[in-house]
Design an enzyme around this catalytic site. Structure first.
Site, mmCIF file in Angstrom:
data_model
loop_
_atom_site.group_PDB
_atom_site.id
_atom_site.type_symbol
_atom_site.label_atom_id
_atom_site.label_comp_id
_atom_site.label_asym_id
_atom_site.label_seq_id
_atom_site.Cartn_x
_atom_site.Cartn_y
_atom_site.Cartn_z
ATOM 1 N N CYS A 100 0.811 -1.221 0.000
ATOM 2 C CA CYS A 100 0.000 0.000 0.000
ATOM 3 C C CYS A 100 0.844 1.271 0.000
ATOM 4 O O CYS A 100 0.334 2.356 -0.276
ATOM 5 C CB CYS A 100 -0.948 0.010 1.191
ATOM 6 S SG CYS A 100 -2.106 -1.344 1.129
ATOM 7 N N HIS A 155 -3.387 7.160 3.220
ATOM 8 C CA HIS A 155 -3.776 5.869 2.652
ATOM 9 C C HIS A 155 -5.121 5.488 3.250
ATOM 10 O O HIS A 155 -5.365 5.700 4.443
ATOM 11 C CB HIS A 155 -2.716 4.817 2.989
ATOM 12 C CG HIS A 155 -3.136 3.422 2.628
ATOM 13 N ND1 HIS A 155 -3.682 3.111 1.400
ATOM 14 C CD2 HIS A 155 -3.107 2.264 3.329
ATOM 15 C CE1 HIS A 155 -3.963 1.822 1.368
ATOM 16 N NE2 HIS A 155 -3.627 1.285 2.529
ATOM 17 N N ASN A 212 -10.171 0.126 0.027
ATOM 18 C CA ASN A 212 -8.710 0.192 0.102
ATOM 19 C C ASN A 212 -8.122 -0.253 -1.233
ATOM 20 O O ASN A 212 -8.093 -1.445 -1.536
ATOM 21 C CB ASN A 212 -8.223 -0.711 1.250
ATOM 22 C CG ASN A 212 -6.704 -0.725 1.372
ATOM 23 O OD1 ASN A 212 -5.986 -0.199 0.513
ATOM 24 N ND2 ASN A 212 -6.212 -1.330 2.438
#
Ligand code: ACO
Length: 324
Positions: free
Chosen positions: A115, A251, A281
Protein backbone atom coordinates in the site's frame (compact mmCIF):
# COMPACT_ATOMS: atom_id res chain seq x y z
CA UNK A 1 22.04 23.13 -13.17
CA UNK A 2 19.81 20.90 -11.06
CA UNK A 3 16.41 22.11 -9.86
CA UNK A 4 16.03 22.32 -6.15
CA UNK A 5 12.62 20.70 -6.07
CA UNK A 6 10.14 18.65 -8.01
CA UNK A 7 6.59 19.96 -8.22
CA UNK A 8 3.25 18.35 -9.05
CA UNK A 9 2.21 19.70 -12.45
CA UNK A 10 -0.97 17.63 -12.77
CA UNK A 11 -2.88 14.67 -11.34
CA UNK A 12 -5.31 12.08 -12.65
CA UNK A 13 -7.12 8.99 -11.43
CA UNK A 14 -9.36 6.23 -12.66
CA UNK A 15 -11.82 3.78 -11.10
CA UNK A 16 -13.27 0.76 -12.88
CA UNK A 17 -16.95 1.04 -13.70
CA UNK A 18 -18.17 -1.96 -11.72
CA UNK A 19 -19.27 -1.16 -8.16
CA UNK A 20 -19.61 -3.72 -5.38
CA UNK A 21 -21.75 -2.50 -2.47
CA UNK A 22 -21.83 -3.81 1.07
CA UNK A 23 -25.25 -5.27 0.22
CA UNK A 24 -23.60 -7.25 -2.61
CA UNK A 25 -21.04 -8.59 -0.12
CA UNK A 26 -23.79 -9.65 2.28
CA UNK A 27 -24.75 -12.16 -0.42
CA UNK A 28 -21.20 -13.55 -0.61
CA UNK A 29 -20.09 -13.84 3.03
CA UNK A 30 -21.52 -13.70 6.55
CA UNK A 31 -21.25 -9.94 7.00
CA UNK A 32 -23.47 -6.87 7.20
CA UNK A 33 -23.46 -3.35 5.81
CA UNK A 34 -23.55 -2.11 9.39
CA UNK A 35 -20.42 -4.13 10.42
CA UNK A 36 -18.44 -3.01 7.38
CA UNK A 37 -19.37 0.66 7.71
CA UNK A 38 -18.76 0.93 11.46
CA UNK A 39 -15.50 -1.08 11.49
CA UNK A 40 -13.97 0.26 8.27
CA UNK A 41 -15.92 3.25 6.92
CA UNK A 42 -16.48 1.51 3.57
CA UNK A 43 -19.88 1.56 1.82
CA UNK A 44 -18.85 0.46 -1.65
CA UNK A 45 -15.78 -0.24 -3.75
CA UNK A 46 -14.87 -0.46 -7.44
CA UNK A 47 -13.82 -3.78 -8.97
CA UNK A 48 -12.00 -4.23 -12.27
CA UNK A 49 -13.81 -6.11 -15.04
CA UNK A 50 -12.41 -9.54 -15.87
CA UNK A 51 -10.62 -8.18 -18.94
CA UNK A 52 -9.32 -5.04 -17.16
CA UNK A 53 -5.72 -5.09 -15.92
CA UNK A 54 -3.62 -2.86 -13.69
CA UNK A 55 -2.04 -1.30 -16.79
CA UNK A 56 -5.52 -0.49 -18.19
CA UNK A 57 -6.36 1.44 -15.01
CA UNK A 58 -2.91 3.07 -14.90
CA UNK A 59 -3.22 4.22 -18.51
CA UNK A 60 -6.50 6.05 -17.90
CA UNK A 61 -5.14 7.73 -14.75
CA UNK A 62 -1.92 8.68 -16.57
CA UNK A 63 -3.80 10.20 -19.54
CA UNK A 64 -5.84 12.36 -17.15
CA UNK A 65 -2.68 13.50 -15.32
CA UNK A 66 -1.00 14.33 -18.65
CA UNK A 67 -3.99 16.43 -19.66
CA UNK A 68 -4.16 18.20 -16.29
CA UNK A 69 -0.43 19.03 -16.49
CA UNK A 70 -0.86 20.44 -20.00
CA UNK A 71 1.95 18.30 -21.39
CA UNK A 72 2.05 15.64 -24.07
CA UNK A 73 3.05 12.03 -23.45
CA UNK A 74 6.19 12.63 -25.52
CA UNK A 75 7.45 15.04 -22.82
CA UNK A 76 7.65 12.22 -20.23
CA UNK A 77 11.19 11.01 -19.58
CA UNK A 78 10.63 8.74 -16.57
CA UNK A 79 7.84 6.34 -15.60
CA UNK A 80 7.73 4.99 -12.07
CA UNK A 81 4.79 2.83 -10.98
CA UNK A 82 3.98 1.49 -7.51
CA UNK A 83 1.95 -1.72 -7.71
CA UNK A 84 1.58 -5.08 -5.98
CA UNK A 85 -0.66 -6.52 -8.66
CA UNK A 86 1.22 -6.30 -11.99
CA UNK A 87 -0.37 -7.63 -15.20
CA UNK A 88 2.62 -9.91 -15.82
CA UNK A 89 5.77 -11.08 -14.08
CA UNK A 90 7.51 -9.11 -16.84
CA UNK A 91 7.55 -6.75 -18.69
CA UNK A 92 6.85 -4.52 -15.70
CA UNK A 93 3.77 -2.29 -15.57
CA UNK A 94 5.95 0.79 -16.17
CA UNK A 95 7.06 -0.50 -19.57
CA UNK A 96 3.56 -1.74 -20.48
CA UNK A 97 2.29 1.74 -19.68
CA UNK A 98 5.14 3.29 -21.66
CA UNK A 99 4.06 1.30 -24.71
CA UNK A 100 0.40 2.34 -24.28
CA UNK A 101 1.43 5.99 -24.14
CA UNK A 102 3.65 5.65 -27.22
CA UNK A 103 6.80 6.69 -25.35
CA UNK A 104 10.14 5.13 -26.31
CA UNK A 105 13.50 4.88 -24.59
CA UNK A 106 13.04 6.55 -21.20
CA UNK A 107 13.44 4.51 -18.00
CA UNK A 108 10.18 2.83 -17.00
CA UNK A 109 9.79 0.52 -14.04
CA UNK A 110 7.50 -0.55 -11.26
CA UNK A 111 8.31 -1.15 -7.62
CA UNK A 112 6.56 -3.15 -4.93
CA UNK A 113 5.88 -1.72 -1.49
CA UNK A 114 2.27 -2.88 -1.06
CA UNK A 115 0.00 0.00 0.00
CA UNK A 116 3.01 2.34 0.33
CA UNK A 117 3.91 1.77 -3.34
CA UNK A 118 2.87 5.20 -4.58
CA UNK A 119 4.71 7.06 -1.82
CA UNK A 120 7.83 4.99 -2.56
CA UNK A 121 7.46 5.69 -6.31
CA UNK A 122 6.97 9.41 -5.65
CA UNK A 123 10.09 9.50 -3.49
CA UNK A 124 12.18 7.78 -6.16
CA UNK A 125 10.89 10.00 -9.00
CA UNK A 126 11.42 13.13 -6.85
CA UNK A 127 15.11 12.23 -6.59
CA UNK A 128 15.45 11.77 -10.36
CA UNK A 129 13.90 15.22 -10.90
CA UNK A 130 16.00 16.93 -8.22
CA UNK A 131 19.17 15.42 -9.67
CA UNK A 132 18.30 16.76 -13.10
CA UNK A 133 17.88 13.26 -14.56
CA UNK A 134 14.19 13.80 -15.30
CA UNK A 135 12.42 16.91 -16.56
CA UNK A 136 8.98 15.30 -16.62
CA UNK A 137 8.23 12.22 -14.55
CA UNK A 138 5.04 10.15 -14.56
CA UNK A 139 4.40 8.57 -11.16
CA UNK A 140 1.55 6.08 -10.78
CA UNK A 141 -0.07 3.95 -8.08
CA UNK A 142 -2.29 1.28 -9.65
CA UNK A 143 -3.82 -1.96 -8.41
CA UNK A 144 -6.20 -4.77 -9.18
CA UNK A 145 -6.08 -5.99 -5.57
CA UNK A 146 -9.42 -7.77 -5.88
CA UNK A 147 -7.65 -10.37 -8.06
CA UNK A 148 -5.73 -11.74 -5.06
CA UNK A 149 -8.56 -11.78 -2.52
CA UNK A 150 -10.33 -14.84 -1.16
CA UNK A 151 -13.97 -13.93 -1.73
CA UNK A 152 -14.92 -16.36 1.06
CA UNK A 153 -12.77 -14.58 3.65
CA UNK A 154 -14.95 -11.90 5.25
CA UNK A 155 -11.93 -10.50 7.11
CA UNK A 156 -10.33 -9.27 3.87
CA UNK A 157 -12.82 -9.33 0.98
CA UNK A 158 -14.81 -6.41 2.37
CA UNK A 159 -11.72 -4.16 2.43
CA UNK A 160 -9.87 -4.23 -0.85
CA UNK A 161 -10.64 -2.60 -4.20
CA UNK A 162 -9.20 -1.57 -7.57
CA UNK A 163 -8.15 1.76 -9.07
CA UNK A 164 -5.27 3.96 -10.18
CA UNK A 165 -3.90 7.44 -9.57
CA UNK A 166 -1.11 9.36 -11.27
CA UNK A 167 0.90 12.55 -10.98
CA UNK A 168 3.26 14.42 -13.30
CA UNK A 169 6.37 15.84 -11.61
CA UNK A 170 8.45 18.63 -13.10
CA UNK A 171 11.51 20.55 -11.84
CA UNK A 172 10.89 23.73 -9.88
CA UNK A 173 12.93 26.34 -8.07
CA UNK A 174 10.23 26.47 -5.36
CA UNK A 175 8.74 23.56 -3.40
CA UNK A 176 7.14 21.27 -4.54
CA UNK A 177 7.84 18.12 -2.73
CA UNK A 178 9.47 19.33 0.47
CA UNK A 179 10.44 15.92 1.77
CA UNK A 180 9.65 12.23 1.53
CA UNK A 181 10.36 9.75 4.32
CA UNK A 182 10.38 6.01 3.69
CA UNK A 183 10.54 3.13 6.15
CA UNK A 184 10.06 -0.61 6.28
CA UNK A 185 10.45 -3.49 8.72
CA UNK A 186 10.35 -7.04 7.43
CA UNK A 187 9.87 -8.49 10.89
CA UNK A 188 6.15 -7.92 10.33
CA UNK A 189 6.12 -9.95 7.12
CA UNK A 190 3.62 -12.52 8.41
CA UNK A 191 0.93 -10.08 9.56
CA UNK A 192 -0.10 -9.11 6.04
CA UNK A 193 0.98 -11.27 3.12
CA UNK A 194 0.13 -12.92 -0.17
CA UNK A 195 2.11 -16.09 0.47
CA UNK A 196 2.93 -17.24 -3.06
CA UNK A 197 4.87 -16.05 -6.09
CA UNK A 198 7.32 -16.86 -8.84
CA UNK A 199 10.12 -18.47 -6.86
CA UNK A 200 7.65 -20.13 -4.50
CA UNK A 201 6.50 -21.94 -7.65
CA UNK A 202 2.91 -20.67 -7.54
CA UNK A 203 2.06 -23.87 -5.65
CA UNK A 204 -0.76 -22.28 -3.64
CA UNK A 205 -2.05 -20.54 -6.78
CA UNK A 206 -2.20 -23.87 -8.63
CA UNK A 207 -4.03 -25.43 -5.69
CA UNK A 208 -6.48 -22.48 -5.60
CA UNK A 209 -5.33 -21.62 -2.07
CA UNK A 210 -3.51 -18.32 -2.63
CA UNK A 211 -5.02 -15.11 -1.29
CA UNK A 212 -4.21 -12.09 0.87
CA UNK A 213 -3.75 -13.20 4.48
CA UNK A 214 -4.14 -10.54 7.15
CA UNK A 215 -4.06 -10.53 10.95
CA UNK A 216 -6.28 -7.43 10.85
CA UNK A 217 -6.30 -6.55 14.52
CA UNK A 218 -2.51 -6.70 14.84
CA UNK A 219 -2.04 -4.78 11.58
CA UNK A 220 -4.42 -2.14 12.87
CA UNK A 221 -2.47 -1.56 16.08
CA UNK A 222 0.94 -1.35 14.39
CA UNK A 223 -0.50 0.91 11.65
CA UNK A 224 -1.91 3.45 14.12
CA UNK A 225 1.30 3.55 16.18
CA UNK A 226 3.64 3.65 13.22
CA UNK A 227 1.72 6.26 11.23
CA UNK A 228 1.38 8.39 14.36
CA UNK A 229 5.18 8.36 14.75
CA UNK A 230 5.67 8.95 11.03
CA UNK A 231 3.60 12.13 10.83
CA UNK A 232 5.30 13.57 13.91
CA UNK A 233 8.74 12.66 12.53
CA UNK A 234 7.88 14.25 9.17
CA UNK A 235 6.76 17.55 10.70
CA UNK A 236 9.71 17.70 13.12
CA UNK A 237 12.27 16.94 10.40
CA UNK A 238 10.94 19.88 8.38
CA UNK A 239 10.35 22.29 11.27
CA UNK A 240 6.66 22.46 10.39
CA UNK A 241 3.99 22.75 13.06
CA UNK A 242 0.71 20.83 12.91
CA UNK A 243 -1.26 24.05 12.48
CA UNK A 244 0.52 24.84 9.21
CA UNK A 245 -0.92 21.77 7.48
CA UNK A 246 -3.83 22.37 5.13
CA UNK A 247 -4.62 18.74 4.24
CA UNK A 248 -3.91 15.21 5.40
CA UNK A 249 -4.12 12.89 2.39
CA UNK A 250 -3.81 9.42 3.93
CA UNK A 251 -3.78 5.87 2.65
CA UNK A 252 -7.37 4.67 2.83
CA UNK A 253 -7.12 1.39 4.78
CA UNK A 254 -9.64 2.01 7.53
CA UNK A 255 -11.54 5.16 8.54
CA UNK A 256 -10.67 4.56 12.20
CA UNK A 257 -6.94 4.57 11.37
CA UNK A 258 -7.39 7.80 9.38
CA UNK A 259 -9.29 9.44 12.26
CA UNK A 260 -6.58 8.42 14.75
CA UNK A 261 -3.87 10.07 12.64
CA UNK A 262 -5.97 13.21 12.10
CA UNK A 263 -6.41 13.42 15.87
CA UNK A 264 -2.67 13.07 16.37
CA UNK A 265 -2.24 16.07 14.05
CA UNK A 266 -5.07 18.06 15.75
CA UNK A 267 -6.71 18.23 12.31
CA UNK A 268 -10.51 18.25 12.07
CA UNK A 269 -11.84 15.64 9.63
CA UNK A 270 -12.90 18.51 7.33
CA UNK A 271 -9.19 18.85 6.51
CA UNK A 272 -8.67 15.19 5.66
CA UNK A 273 -9.37 13.79 2.20
CA UNK A 274 -11.43 10.64 2.74
CA UNK A 275 -12.36 8.41 -0.19
CA UNK A 276 -12.57 5.07 1.61
CA UNK A 277 -16.38 5.26 1.88
CA UNK A 278 -16.84 4.97 -1.88
CA UNK A 279 -13.50 3.51 -2.99
CA UNK A 280 -12.40 1.00 -0.31
CA UNK A 281 -8.71 0.19 0.10
CA UNK A 282 -7.09 0.41 -3.33
CA UNK A 283 -3.60 -0.23 -1.88
CA UNK A 284 -0.91 1.71 -3.81
CA UNK A 285 -3.62 3.61 -5.72
CA UNK A 286 -5.36 5.04 -2.68
CA UNK A 287 -3.10 8.05 -1.95
CA UNK A 288 -2.98 9.40 -5.55
CA UNK A 289 -6.71 8.70 -5.91
CA UNK A 290 -7.41 10.75 -2.78
CA UNK A 291 -5.03 13.50 -3.93
CA UNK A 292 -6.68 13.73 -7.34
CA UNK A 293 -10.16 13.64 -5.80
CA UNK A 294 -9.32 16.58 -3.50
CA UNK A 295 -7.74 18.58 -6.32
CA UNK A 296 -10.53 18.01 -8.83
CA UNK A 297 -13.35 18.85 -6.42
CA UNK A 298 -11.57 22.12 -5.59
CA UNK A 299 -10.74 21.46 -1.93
CA UNK A 300 -6.97 21.16 -2.45
CA UNK A 301 -5.63 24.43 -3.86
CA UNK A 302 -2.30 25.61 -5.24
CA UNK A 303 0.05 26.83 -2.51
CA UNK A 304 -1.48 24.63 0.22
CA UNK A 305 0.58 22.33 2.43
CA UNK A 306 -0.26 18.62 2.09
CA UNK A 307 0.84 15.63 4.14
CA UNK A 308 0.55 12.30 2.33
CA UNK A 309 1.08 9.06 4.28
CA UNK A 310 0.73 5.34 3.67
CA UNK A 311 1.23 2.01 5.40
CA UNK A 312 1.20 -1.47 3.91
CA UNK A 313 2.40 -5.07 3.82
CA UNK A 314 6.03 -5.64 4.72
CA UNK A 315 5.48 -3.56 6.69
CA UNK A 316 6.34 -0.53 4.62
CA UNK A 317 5.38 3.02 5.46
CA UNK A 318 6.16 6.49 4.19
CA UNK A 319 5.15 10.12 3.93
CA UNK A 320 5.44 13.03 1.55
CA UNK A 321 5.21 16.66 2.63
CA UNK A 322 4.17 18.74 -0.36
CA UNK A 323 3.56 22.41 -1.11
CA UNK A 324 0.95 22.00 -3.86
N1 ACO B 1 -18.25 -9.00 8.83
C1 ACO B 1 -18.69 -9.39 10.04
N2 ACO B 1 -17.87 -9.82 11.00
C2 ACO B 1 -16.55 -9.83 10.75
C3 ACO B 1 -16.03 -9.45 9.48
C4 ACO B 1 -16.95 -9.02 8.51
N3 ACO B 1 -16.56 -8.61 7.30
N4 ACO B 1 -14.68 -9.58 9.52
C5 ACO B 1 -14.36 -10.01 10.74
N5 ACO B 1 -15.49 -10.18 11.47
C6 ACO B 1 -15.61 -10.64 12.85
C7 ACO B 1 -14.44 -11.46 13.31
O1 ACO B 1 -14.58 -12.80 12.92
C8 ACO B 1 -14.52 -11.29 14.81
O2 ACO B 1 -15.51 -12.15 15.30
P1 ACO B 1 -15.30 -12.88 16.72
O3 ACO B 1 -15.18 -11.76 17.72
O4 ACO B 1 -16.54 -13.68 16.84
O5 ACO B 1 -14.05 -13.66 16.58
C9 ACO B 1 -15.03 -9.85 14.97
O6 ACO B 1 -15.63 -9.51 13.72
C10 ACO B 1 -13.93 -8.84 15.30
O7 ACO B 1 -12.83 -9.08 14.41
P2 ACO B 1 -11.56 -8.16 14.43
O8 ACO B 1 -10.59 -8.64 13.40
O9 ACO B 1 -11.07 -8.02 15.84
O10 ACO B 1 -12.21 -6.79 13.96
P3 ACO B 1 -11.56 -5.37 13.93
O11 ACO B 1 -12.36 -4.43 14.70
O12 ACO B 1 -10.08 -5.42 14.17
O13 ACO B 1 -11.75 -4.98 12.39
C11 ACO B 1 -10.43 -4.87 10.38
C12 ACO B 1 -11.15 -5.76 11.36
C13 ACO B 1 -11.46 -3.94 9.74
C14 ACO B 1 -9.80 -5.74 9.31
C15 ACO B 1 -9.36 -4.03 11.11
O14 ACO B 1 -8.61 -4.85 11.94
C16 ACO B 1 -8.44 -3.30 10.19
O15 ACO B 1 -8.82 -2.38 9.50
N6 ACO B 1 -7.13 -3.65 10.19
C17 ACO B 1 -6.13 -2.94 9.46
C18 ACO B 1 -6.18 -3.15 7.99
C19 ACO B 1 -5.01 -2.42 7.36
O16 ACO B 1 -4.65 -1.34 7.78
N7 ACO B 1 -4.34 -2.98 6.40
C20 ACO B 1 -3.09 -2.36 5.98
C21 ACO B 1 -3.06 -1.89 4.67
S1 ACO B 1 -3.53 -3.09 3.48
C22 ACO B 1 -2.14 -3.53 2.55
O17 ACO B 1 -1.06 -3.23 2.83
C23 ACO B 1 -2.33 -4.45 1.33
Amino acid sequence: MTAKYSRIAGTGSFLPQKILTNADLEKLVDTSDEWIRTRTGISQRHVAAESETTTDLAEQAARRAIEAAGISAADIDLICVGTTTPDLVFPNVGTLLQDRLGIHGCPAFSLEAACTGFVYALSVADKFVRLGESKCALVVGAETLTRIIDWNDRGTCVLFADGAGAVILQPSAEPGIISTRLHSDGKYKDLLTYPDGVSKGFKLVREGKASVQMRGNEVYKVAVNTLGQLVTETLNANNISKSELDWLIPHQANLRIIEAIAKRLDLPMERVIVTIDTQGNTSAASVPLALDTGIRDGRVKRGQLLLLEAFGGGFTWGSALIRY
